[in-house]
Scaffold this active site. Structure first.
Site, short mmCIF file in Angstrom:
data_model
loop_
_atom_site.label_atom_id
_atom_site.label_comp_id
_atom_site.label_asym_id
_atom_site.label_seq_id
_atom_site.Cartn_x
_atom_site.Cartn_y
_atom_site.Cartn_z
N GLU A 169 0.82 -1.23 0.00
CA GLU A 169 0.00 0.00 0.00
C GLU A 169 0.85 1.27 0.00
OE1 GLU A 169 -2.59 -0.57 3.38
OE2 GLU A 169 -3.34 -2.48 2.60
N ASP A 278 -12.03 -10.53 -0.47
CA ASP A 278 -13.30 -10.75 0.23
C ASP A 278 -14.34 -9.84 -0.41
OD1 ASP A 278 -12.45 -8.36 1.45
OD2 ASP A 278 -12.08 -9.30 3.39
O1 G3I Z 1 -3.49 -0.16 17.13
C1 G3I Z 1 -4.80 0.12 17.63
C2 G3I Z 1 -4.75 0.41 19.09
O2 G3I Z 1 -3.97 1.55 19.32
C3 G3I Z 1 -6.17 0.60 19.60
O3 G3I Z 1 -6.15 0.80 20.97
C4 G3I Z 1 -7.01 -0.60 19.26
C5 G3I Z 1 -8.46 -0.42 19.73
O4 G3I Z 1 -9.37 -0.30 18.70
O5 G3I Z 1 -6.98 -0.83 17.86
C6 G3I Z 1 -5.69 -1.07 17.34
O6 G3I Z 1 -5.78 -1.22 15.96
C7 G3I Z 1 -6.17 -2.49 15.44
C8 G3I Z 1 -5.11 -2.91 14.42
O7 G3I Z 1 -5.50 -4.10 13.78
C9 G3I Z 1 -3.74 -3.07 15.02
O8 G3I Z 1 -3.54 -4.26 15.69
C10 G3I Z 1 -7.50 -2.35 14.74
O9 G3I Z 1 -8.51 -2.02 15.65
C11 G3I Z 1 -7.83 -3.62 14.01
O10 G3I Z 1 -9.05 -3.49 13.36
C12 G3I Z 1 -6.69 -3.96 13.05
O11 G3I Z 1 -7.00 -5.05 12.26
C13 G3I Z 1 -6.16 -5.53 11.19
C14 G3I Z 1 -5.96 -4.52 10.03
O12 G3I Z 1 -5.30 -5.16 8.95
C15 G3I Z 1 -5.14 -3.29 10.39
O13 G3I Z 1 -4.96 -2.50 9.24
C16 G3I Z 1 -6.91 -6.73 10.68
O14 G3I Z 1 -6.90 -7.74 11.67
C17 G3I Z 1 -6.29 -7.29 9.40
O15 G3I Z 1 -7.17 -8.23 8.83
C18 G3I Z 1 -6.10 -6.17 8.39
O16 G3I Z 1 -5.47 -6.69 7.22
C19 G3I Z 1 -5.16 -5.73 6.19
C20 G3I Z 1 -3.94 -6.24 5.44
O17 G3I Z 1 -2.88 -6.47 6.34
C21 G3I Z 1 -3.50 -5.26 4.36
N1 G3I Z 1 -4.61 -4.97 3.46
C22 G3I Z 1 -5.85 -4.53 4.10
C23 G3I Z 1 -6.29 -5.55 5.17
C24 G3I Z 1 -7.61 -5.14 5.76
O18 G3I Z 1 -7.50 -3.95 6.48
#
Ligand code: G3I
Length: 364
Positions: A169, A278
């Site tokens: 990205e 998806d």
């Molecule tokens: O880092 C924050 C933290 O500071 C905060 O307190 C907490 C509470 O909401 O959230 C944390 O962030 C989380 C993040 O993962 C980091 O661990 C998000 O809520 C959470 O939704 C996030 O999910 C992942 C996401 O990437 C992050 O961008 C998903 O599990 C994962 O499936 C998703 O995968 C990405 C691919 O890597 C790249 N392409 C897009 C795809 C979908 O977003």
């Protein structure tokens, strides 16, 4: 093999425009799962649930503890992508500390079940650890931090990762380099080439990819990737592939130009892949998709698979999770959901059967 598949797709498209509703392939032992139905030169993958949004849920780590989940994971897929477990914040939580356990477990599982692994990811703007985001570093220090991370992580899994999403990205919707990306902002876009060079030195056999969403239709973002790919290849940078994540929404239509996009990169001599497919939808009240929605969803999945089958060197087709139980979608898009090919109890949706039948036809 792939040329034969391309012919099948073309014939199906001309003889039955609605080939999606073609007769199901008869249940044959070899076509009972996605991986067994697939052409031999095409890996069928899924993200392996863990980390990220799962941390905010009350359930335990899905990959480690959900036995029915692990069973389906082993049976249906011959490629796996750690959903979060190889991302910086997860695998490198402190400057001098790596957390390899969960990634090691996935790589071991893959070896035991004859699966390839897609490594995800090395240079990204998101999910970087606080020590990196909030630290104060000179340019030379940052460069050395990235280099050392790549050599450590890629080196640890040397020979065990089929494809790495080296740069994830890196362009925004206008086709400009993302300034949120700490590496690009602080070190300039030339760091992308270095990341590929370092990854190649650390594992010469891994295929190294550019990976992004929003590249399913032609446009400035695809143009930016094509220009970059040409530049990198001209500089003899070890770039091997271009991947479309393919996070689709039924709000925006089927990816009917994806084959053309992938072909542009195939024409440059690159491999291509679908890495995070998806198909989310607006859920009716009650949260259960209608039969019509599921049919439309299946057709989107099929269009994406057909695109990969139509392109010679599209050798890896990965969905971003196979069950709604663990999908990231409702967390990011609260009104949408049901984006995967199985319901929460692992029962299969029309999208699953459509993928399996399409693979089986392409295999013949
Ligand atoms: O880092 C924050 C933290 O500071 C905060 O307190 C907490 C509470 O909401 O959230 C944390 O962030 C989380 C993040 O993962 C980091 O661990 C998000 O809520 C959470 O939704 C996030 O999910 C992942 C996401 O990437 C992050 O961008 C998903 O599990 C994962 O499936 C998703 O995968 C990405 C691919 O890597 C790249 N392409 C897009 C795809 C979908 O977003």
């Amino acid at each position: 093999m792939r040329r034969a598949a391309r012919t099948v797709v073309a014939v199906l498209a001309t003889t039955a425009t609605l080939s999606f509703v073609a007769q199901p392939v008869q249940a044959h032992p070899q076509t009972k799962t996605l991986r067994s139905a697939a052409p031999r030169d095409l890996r069928i993958g899924t993200a392996v649930a863990g980390g990220g949004h799962h941390v905010e849920h009350s359930y335990p780590d899905p990959f480690t503890y959900d036995r029915p989940y692990r069973k389906v994971l082993a049976k249906e897929f011959n490629s796996v992508s750690p959903e979060n477990q190889m991302k910086w914040e997860f695998i490198h939580p402190e400057r001098n500390k790596y957390n390899f356990g969960p990634a090691d477990a996935i790589v071991k599982f893959a070896r035991q079940h004859g699966q390839a692994v897609r490594g995800h990811t090395l240079l990204w703007h998101s999910q970087n650890p606080a020590w990196l985001n909030e630290g104060t570093f000179t340019k030379a220090e940052l460069r050395s931090i990235l280099k050392s991370h790549i050599f450590t992580v890629v080196g640890r899994y040397r020979g065990q990762i089929q494809q790495w999403d080296v740069a994830n990205e890196i362009f925004n919707e206008n086709g400009e380099y993302r300034q949120e990306n700490i590496w690009i902002r602080e070190l300039g876009p030339g760091i992308v080439a270095d990341a590929f060079r370092w990854a190649h030195q650390a594992d010469p056999r891994a295929q190294l990819f550019l990976n992004d969403y929003g590249v399913e239709w032609p446009g400035v973002k695809v143009d930016a990737y094509e220009t970059l790919a040409k530049e990198l290849l001209a500089q003899r940078v070890p770039l091997h592939g271009f991947a479309s994540q393919a996070h689709l929404s039924m709000r925006y239509g089927a990816p009917d130009q994806l084959a053309g996009v992938l072909q542009r990169f195939d024409d440059l001599g690159l491999k291509t892949a679908i890495t995070e497919l998806d198909v989310r939808m607006d859920l009716p009240e009650g949260g259960v998709p209608t039969a019509e929605q599921l049919t439309t969803q299946a057709s989107y999945y099929k269009t994406a698979l057909d695109a990969c089958l139509a392109v010679d060197d599209c050798n890896s087709f990965t969905i971003w999770g196979f069950t709604d139980k663990y999908s990231w979608v409702p967390v990011f898009f609260p009104a949408e959901g049901a984006a995967t090919v199985m319901f929460e109890d692992f029962t299969k949706k029309p999208a699953y059967y459509t993928l399996r039948d399409t693979l089986a036809r392409a295999r013949r």
